[in-house]
Design a protein around this motif. Structure first.
Motif, PDB file in Angstrom:
ATOM      1  N   GLY A   1       0.802  -1.212   0.000  1.00 55.47           N
ATOM      2  CA  GLY A   1       0.000   0.000   0.000  1.00 55.47           C
ATOM      3  C   GLY A   1       0.836   1.264   0.000  1.00 55.47           C
ATOM      4  O   GLY A   1       2.070   1.242  -0.078  1.00 55.47           O
ATOM      5  N   ALA A   2       0.149   2.378   0.090  1.00 64.79           N
ATOM      6  CA  ALA A   2       0.813   3.679   0.102  1.00 64.79           C
ATOM      7  C   ALA A   2       1.506   3.918   1.438  1.00 64.79           C
ATOM      8  O   ALA A   2       1.099   3.374   2.466  1.00 64.79           O
ATOM      9  CB  ALA A   2      -0.221   4.783  -0.147  1.00 64.79           C
ATOM     10  N   PRO A   3       2.553   4.729   1.447  1.00 62.59           N
ATOM     11  CA  PRO A   3       3.177   5.083   2.732  1.00 62.59           C
ATOM     12  C   PRO A   3       2.201   5.884   3.582  1.00 62.59           C
ATOM     13  O   PRO A   3       1.282   6.523   3.061  1.00 62.59           O
ATOM     14  CB  PRO A   3       4.390   5.916   2.314  1.00 62.59           C
ATOM     15  N   VAL A   4       2.402   5.833   4.884  1.00 62.17           N
ATOM     16  CA  VAL A   4       1.537   6.540   5.823  1.00 62.17           C
ATOM     17  C   VAL A   4       2.338   7.669   6.467  1.00 62.17           C
ATOM     18  O   VAL A   4       3.450   7.446   6.963  1.00 62.17           O
ATOM     19  CB  VAL A   4       0.995   5.590   6.908  1.00 62.17           C
ATOM     20  N   LEU A   5       1.791   8.873   6.434  1.00 62.29           N
ATOM     21  CA  LEU A   5       2.438  10.034   7.047  1.00 62.29           C
ATOM     22  C   LEU A   5       1.645  10.446   8.280  1.00 62.29           C
ATOM     23  O   LEU A   5       0.458  10.765   8.189  1.00 62.29           O
ATOM     24  CB  LEU A   5       2.504  11.197   6.054  1.00 62.29           C
ATOM     25  N   PHE A   6       2.307  10.428   9.429  1.00 61.71           N
ATOM     26  CA  PHE A   6       1.685  10.808  10.697  1.00 61.71           C
ATOM     27  C   PHE A   6       2.014  12.261  11.020  1.00 61.71           C
ATOM     28  O   PHE A   6       3.163  12.689  10.908  1.00 61.71           O
ATOM     29  CB  PHE A   6       2.179   9.911  11.835  1.00 61.71           C
ATOM     30  N   VAL A   7       0.990  13.007  11.457  1.00 61.93           N
ATOM     31  CA  VAL A   7       1.147  14.434  11.737  1.00 61.93           C
ATOM     32  C   VAL A   7       0.681  14.720  13.168  1.00 61.93           C
ATOM     33  O   VAL A   7      -0.463  14.423  13.521  1.00 61.93           O
ATOM     34  CB  VAL A   7       0.333  15.292  10.746  1.00 61.93           C
ATOM     35  N   HIS A   8       1.560  15.270  13.966  1.00 60.31           N
ATOM     36  CA  HIS A   8       1.229  15.551  15.371  1.00 60.31           C
ATOM     37  C   HIS A   8       0.490  16.876  15.511  1.00 60.31           C
ATOM     38  O   HIS A   8       0.390  17.662  14.566  1.00 60.31           O
ATOM     39  CB  HIS A   8       2.501  15.556  16.220  1.00 60.31           C
ATOM     40  N   GLY A   9      -0.003  17.119  16.718  1.00 62.68           N
ATOM     41  CA  GLY A   9      -0.715  18.353  17.008  1.00 62.68           C
ATOM     42  C   GLY A   9       0.109  19.313  17.844  1.00 62.68           C
ATOM     43  O   GLY A   9       1.333  19.184  17.960  1.00 62.68           O
ATOM     44  N   ALA A  10      -0.556  20.280  18.452  1.00 62.81           N
ATOM     45  CA  ALA A  10       0.106  21.315  19.239  1.00 62.81           C
ATOM     46  C   ALA A  10       0.824  20.712  20.441  1.00 62.81           C
ATOM     47  O   ALA A  10       0.395  19.711  21.012  1.00 62.81           O
ATOM     48  CB  ALA A  10      -0.915  22.348  19.703  1.00 62.81           C
ATOM     49  N   PHE A  11       1.931  21.325  20.823  1.00 62.32           N
ATOM     50  CA  PHE A  11       2.724  20.965  21.998  1.00 62.32           C
ATOM     51  C   PHE A  11       3.406  19.599  21.884  1.00 62.32           C
ATOM     52  O   PHE A  11       3.988  19.128  22.841  1.00 62.32           O
ATOM     53  CB  PHE A  11       1.861  20.964  23.273  1.00 62.32           C
ATOM     54  N   ALA A  12       3.334  18.961  20.734  1.00 61.85           N
ATOM     55  CA  ALA A  12       3.772  17.570  20.624  1.00 61.85           C
ATOM     56  C   ALA A  12       4.956  17.427  19.671  1.00 61.85           C
ATOM     57  O   ALA A  12       5.743  18.339  19.472  1.00 61.85           O
ATOM     58  CB  ALA A  12       2.594  16.697  20.189  1.00 61.85           C
ATOM     59  N   GLY A  13       5.097  16.242  19.073  1.00 61.86           N
ATOM     60  CA  GLY A  13       6.185  15.960  18.153  1.00 61.86           C
ATOM     61  C   GLY A  13       6.004  14.581  17.551  1.00 61.86           C
ATOM     62  O   GLY A  13       5.066  13.844  17.912  1.00 61.86           O
ATOM     63  N   ALA A  14       6.920  14.204  16.676  1.00 57.89           N
ATOM     64  CA  ALA A  14       6.829  12.898  16.024  1.00 57.89           C
ATOM     65  C   ALA A  14       6.898  11.757  17.026  1.00 57.89           C
ATOM     66  O   ALA A  14       6.418  10.644  16.757  1.00 57.89           O
ATOM     67  CB  ALA A  14       7.956  12.761  14.993  1.00 57.89           C
ATOM     68  N   TRP A  15       7.473  12.006  18.202  1.00 57.14           N
ATOM     69  CA  TRP A  15       7.603  10.963  19.223  1.00 57.14           C
ATOM     70  C   TRP A  15       6.254  10.348  19.586  1.00 57.14           C
ATOM     71  O   TRP A  15       6.198   9.179  19.992  1.00 57.14           O
ATOM     72  CB  TRP A  15       8.276  11.531  20.479  1.00 57.14           C
TER      73      TRP A  15
ATOM     74  N   PRO B   1       8.119   8.833  -1.313  1.00 60.44           N
ATOM     75  CA  PRO B   1       8.257   8.405  -2.712  1.00 60.44           C
ATOM     76  C   PRO B   1       6.974   8.482  -3.521  1.00 60.44           C
ATOM     77  O   PRO B   1       7.011   8.461  -4.753  1.00 60.44           O
ATOM     78  CB  PRO B   1       8.739   6.952  -2.583  1.00 60.44           C
ATOM     79  N   GLU B   2       5.822   8.561  -2.843  1.00 60.90           N
ATOM     80  CA  GLU B   2       4.535   8.627  -3.529  1.00 60.90           C
ATOM     81  C   GLU B   2       3.516   9.274  -2.604  1.00 60.90           C
ATOM     82  O   GLU B   2       3.758   9.412  -1.394  1.00 60.90           O
ATOM     83  CB  GLU B   2       4.066   7.228  -3.955  1.00 60.90           C
ATOM     84  N   PRO B   3       2.364   9.693  -3.125  1.00 57.99           N
ATOM     85  CA  PRO B   3       1.351  10.316  -2.264  1.00 57.99           C
ATOM     86  C   PRO B   3       0.958   9.395  -1.117  1.00 57.99           C
ATOM     87  O   PRO B   3       0.712   8.205  -1.315  1.00 57.99           O
ATOM     88  CB  PRO B   3       0.178  10.551  -3.223  1.00 57.99           C
ATOM     89  N   PRO B   4       0.907   9.925   0.092  1.00 60.92           N
ATOM     90  CA  PRO B   4       0.662   9.087   1.257  1.00 60.92           C
ATOM     91  C   PRO B   4      -0.794   9.040   1.709  1.00 60.92           C
ATOM     92  O   PRO B   4      -1.637   9.825   1.274  1.00 60.92           O
ATOM     93  CB  PRO B   4       1.491   9.787   2.326  1.00 60.92           C
ATOM     94  N   VAL B   5      -1.050   8.106   2.593  1.00 57.39           N
ATOM     95  CA  VAL B   5      -2.213   8.169   3.470  1.00 57.39           C
ATOM     96  C   VAL B   5      -1.785   9.055   4.644  1.00 57.39           C
ATOM     97  O   VAL B   5      -0.689   8.891   5.180  1.00 57.39           O
ATOM     98  CB  VAL B   5      -2.600   6.771   3.990  1.00 57.39           C
ATOM     99  N   VAL B   6      -2.614  10.004   5.022  1.00 59.58           N
ATOM    100  CA  VAL B   6      -2.265  10.918   6.105  1.00 59.58           C
ATOM    101  C   VAL B   6      -3.097  10.579   7.343  1.00 59.58           C
ATOM    102  O   VAL B   6      -4.323  10.444   7.256  1.00 59.58           O
ATOM    103  CB  VAL B   6      -2.504  12.385   5.694  1.00 59.58           C
ATOM    104  N   VAL B   7      -2.415  10.429   8.469  1.00 59.28           N
ATOM    105  CA  VAL B   7      -3.069  10.219   9.758  1.00 59.28           C
ATOM    106  C   VAL B   7      -2.651  11.384  10.644  1.00 59.28           C
ATOM    107  O   VAL B   7      -1.469  11.532  10.964  1.00 59.28           O
ATOM    108  CB  VAL B   7      -2.661   8.879  10.400  1.00 59.28           C
ATOM    109  N   ALA B   8      -3.605  12.234  11.005  1.00 58.73           N
ATOM    110  CA  ALA B   8      -3.266  13.488  11.673  1.00 58.73           C
ATOM    111  C   ALA B   8      -4.092  13.682  12.936  1.00 58.73           C
ATOM    112  O   ALA B   8      -5.256  13.281  13.005  1.00 58.73           O
ATOM    113  CB  ALA B   8      -3.479  14.665  10.715  1.00 58.73           C
ATOM    114  N   HIS B   9      -3.475  14.340  13.922  1.00 58.41           N
ATOM    115  CA  HIS B   9      -4.094  14.519  15.232  1.00 58.41           C
ATOM    116  C   HIS B   9      -4.235  15.994  15.594  1.00 58.41           C
ATOM    117  O   HIS B   9      -3.331  16.791  15.348  1.00 58.41           O
ATOM    118  CB  HIS B   9      -3.226  13.819  16.294  1.00 58.41           C
TER     119      HIS B   9
END
Length: 292
Positions: A45-59, A113-121
């Protein structure tokens, strides 16, 4: 560099390998922490890109979601916006605008490398919505996301219903240096059952937030409906989330013609709650069902 994902052991199994690198920017733009989890076999499948919210980070995504997805064959990545996590730009964070965060997120898109699935908080969900129609997405999952109008309605409600949390958030954005979100936020940000030692560790990892970016998030702007853009969308909210209420997540789902799911007992940080692995499973199953 290469490392092993540091994650909360919610399920058995070896942690997948990850690569941690800095995304360079244009002259004057800060380098961005970019964490990529690599499956032990050919990804699907497509790569998944995770996006954090305020006060946070990739951790935040390294705890449960990234290892969960990678163990099931999904290549995934998480970016820390400028001034967050291990990204550069902490000294200039107070001057960062929401548009700067959008630029950072677009750099993360370009690194894949290609358009991702985005999972965002949370605030990251608002950023992802602002990029609908600007960046190609295979699908979009919004976890406890700000609605399309941002904080315009949420902030006044929070100031009335939970003033101590509202004051703490304002103080956190006004701080000139690292200031963790205090333990008083436990009752709003996390669901019951999350061990206090986890809460203390997460609170210590959180960073100040840009007051200018938060101000920008109070001003509604044009957002393309995911339905009109042809982006399959899932919206999730927790029953114990007093920061982003069920009314807000329902409004978001209605605007985007999205599927809406309610996580019983879930707090604001669905990706860190005791049942985070089950939330991750539901999101991954939905992504697979969309053929993304």
């Amino acid at each position: 560099m290469d490392a092993r994902v540091g994650w909360r052991s919610d399920e058995a199994g070896a942690a997948p390998s990850v690569r941690i690198r800095m995304l360079p920017g244009e002259p004057g733009a800060p380098g961005l922490e970019f964490i990529e989890a690599v499956p032990d076999f050919a990804p699907t499948g497509a790569p998944v890109l995770f996006v954090h919210g305020a006060f946070a980070g990739a951790w935040m995504w390294r705890e449960v979601f990234m290892p969960f997805f990678a163990r099931r064959g999904r290549a995934c990545a998480a970016v820390s916006l400028r001034g967050h996590g291990a990204s550069e730009g902490r000294a200039g964070l107070r001057a960062a605008r929401l548009s700067d965060y959008r630029d950072d997120l677009q750099r993360a898109f370009a690194a894949l490398p290609e358009p991702p699935v985005v999972v965002a908080h949370s605030l990251g969900g608002l950023l992802a919505q602002q990029l609908i129609g600007r960046e190609e997405m295979r699908a979009l999952a919004l976890l406890a996301s700000l609605p399309p109008e941002g904080l315009w309605l949420e902030s006044p409600r929070l100031a009335i219903t939970d003033p101590h949390i509202w004051i703490e958030a304002v103080a956190g954005s006004a701080a000139g240096d690292r200031r963790p979100i205090g333990m008083a936020a436990h009752e709003v940000l996390f669901s019951e059952g999350l061990p206090r030692e986890h809460v203390a560790r997460y609170a210590a990892l959180m960073t100040p937030e840009s007051p200018r970016a938060l101000t920008d998030a109070h001003v509604p702007g044009p957002i393309v409906s995911a339905l009109l853009a042809g982006v399959p969308t899932l919206v999730l909210g927790g029953t114990r989330d007093r920061l982003v209420t069920r009314g807000s997540t329902l409004r978001t789902a209605l605007y985007h013609g999205a599927e809406h799911r309610t996580i019983e007992g879930g707090g604001h940080f669905l990706q860190l709650d005791p049942n985070a692995a089950e939330v991750a499973r539901g999101v991954l199953d939905w992504i697979a069902g969309m053929g993304a």
